[in-house]
Design an enzyme around this catalytic site. Structure first.
Site, PDB file in Angstrom:
ATOM      1  N   GLU A  54       0.546   2.862   5.360  1.00  0.00           N
ATOM      2  CA  GLU A  54       0.497   1.408   5.803  1.00  0.00           C
ATOM      3  C   GLU A  54      -0.549   1.138   6.929  1.00  0.00           C
ATOM      4  OE1 GLU A  54       1.655  -0.403   3.582  1.00  0.00           O
ATOM      5  OE2 GLU A  54       3.724  -0.631   3.653  1.00  0.00           O
ATOM      6  N   HIS A  91      -3.182  -0.281   1.348  1.00  0.00           N
ATOM      7  CA  HIS A  91      -2.622   0.979   1.672  1.00  0.00           C
ATOM      8  C   HIS A  91      -2.789   1.868   0.413  1.00  0.00           C
ATOM      9  CE1 HIS A  91       1.830  -0.274  -0.192  1.00  0.00           C
ATOM     10  NE2 HIS A  91       0.948   0.032  -1.235  1.00  0.00           N
ATOM     11  N   ASP A 126      -2.066  -4.708   1.114  1.00  0.00           N
ATOM     12  CA  ASP A 126      -2.490  -4.572   2.439  1.00  0.00           C
ATOM     13  C   ASP A 126      -3.211  -3.468   2.611  1.00  0.00           C
ATOM     14  OD1 ASP A 126      -0.818  -2.282   2.011  1.00  0.00           O
ATOM     15  OD2 ASP A 126       0.474  -2.780   3.661  1.00  0.00           O
ATOM     16  N   ASP A 146       4.544   9.801  -3.619  1.00  0.00           N
ATOM     17  CA  ASP A 146       5.385   9.212  -2.601  1.00  0.00           C
ATOM     18  C   ASP A 146       6.817   9.003  -3.438  1.00  0.00           C
ATOM     19  OD1 ASP A 146       4.520   6.953  -4.277  1.00  0.00           O
ATOM     20  OD2 ASP A 146       3.586   6.134  -2.593  1.00  0.00           O
TER      21      ASP A 146
END
Ligand code: PGA
Length: 246
Positions: free
Chosen positions: A131, A126, A124, A56
């Site tokens: 997400e 991910h 979280d 990413d």
């Protein structure tokens, strides 16, 4: 953890010099990258034929911004090994339309897919920037980061208002096509997402849980990150009684 991970990556490169590596940024893989640099310097681990695809990149930072993932990779790994610039691929955070995203997917396919994908995990749950609620079939695309992720990443920026809110990221579907996955996590802040990813239901609310469907994933974690695993003793038992099949 980093040493164990480096051995797996090094073995992969020695077996297949033209390995296609999927690489991650963040704090987690730093130890792994340091070990790989040592193996290159001390044992001649050769990256000259290795091809890399990063997971990413932030949207809105220039390539040479100190916090861009391009800068991170250059500084923490690429400048210290003998990988060729032409073999390095990082999504372009400044040209992020659908056409560019599809091109990234095609480029991975043209190299016959990723042989070994390195992953961290977000607090979280991910993987890459997928997400919560990311489709488990998603491909490379633009994602809006959660406030939690923006807060987690604020430690690298002077001001929280400087933290990008968008990123281009490989999708869960893209990651799941890697032939092998190596997921790394350390520290107590990862205990909850690791428990969800390994023992929770497979759910887009924790994109890392998709690895339960992957045929060849290794998870390497420390005691703190393993804290909430219900079957921790069983995993240790399996590891200490490992049979070599080939
Ligand atoms: P970290 O980030 O390695 O900096 O903890 C992991 C992630 O967000 O995927």
């Amino acid at each position: 953890m980093s040493l164990g991970a480096a051995r797996i990556v090094a073995d992969q490169i020695r077996i297949k010099p033209k390995t296609v590596l999927g690489l991650a940024t963040g704090s987690t893989p730093l130890g792994l990258y340091n070990e790989l640099i040592k193996l290159h310097k001390n044992e001649g681990l050769d990256f000259s034929n290795v091809i890399s695809f990063n997971l990413d990149e932030y949207i809105g930072l220039s390539e040479d911004h100190p916090q861009s993932y391009k800068t991170f990779m250059e500084k923490k790994l690429f400048s210290k090994i003998n990988i060729k610039q032409k073999n390095i691929h990082i999504p372009n955070g400044n040209s992020f339309n659908n056409k560019e995203c599809n091109k990234y997917e095609s480029l991975i396919k043209s190299h016959d897919g990723i042989d070994l994908q390195i992953l961290g995990i977000g607090s979280d749950g991910h993987i890459a920037f997928n997400e919560p609620s990311s489709s488990l079939g998603s491909r490379t695309r633009i994602k809006t980061l959660t406030q939690k992720t923006v807060n987690d990443n604020a430690r690298f920026f002077d001001n929280i208002s400087d933290v990008p809110k968008y990123a281009v990221t490989m999708g869960v579907g893209t990651i799941m096509e890697a032939k092998k996955i190596l997921l790394l996590a350390s520290g107590g802040s990862k205990a909850e997402p690791i428990a969800k990813a390994i023992e929770g239901p497979i759910s887009s609310m924790c994109s890392a849980s998709a690895i339960q469907m992957h045929p060849k994933t290794i998870v390497m974690i420390d005691e703190a990150a393993a804290k909430h695993l219900k079957e921790k003793d069983y995993y240790k038992w399996v590891y200490s009684n490992k049979i070599k099949l080939n």
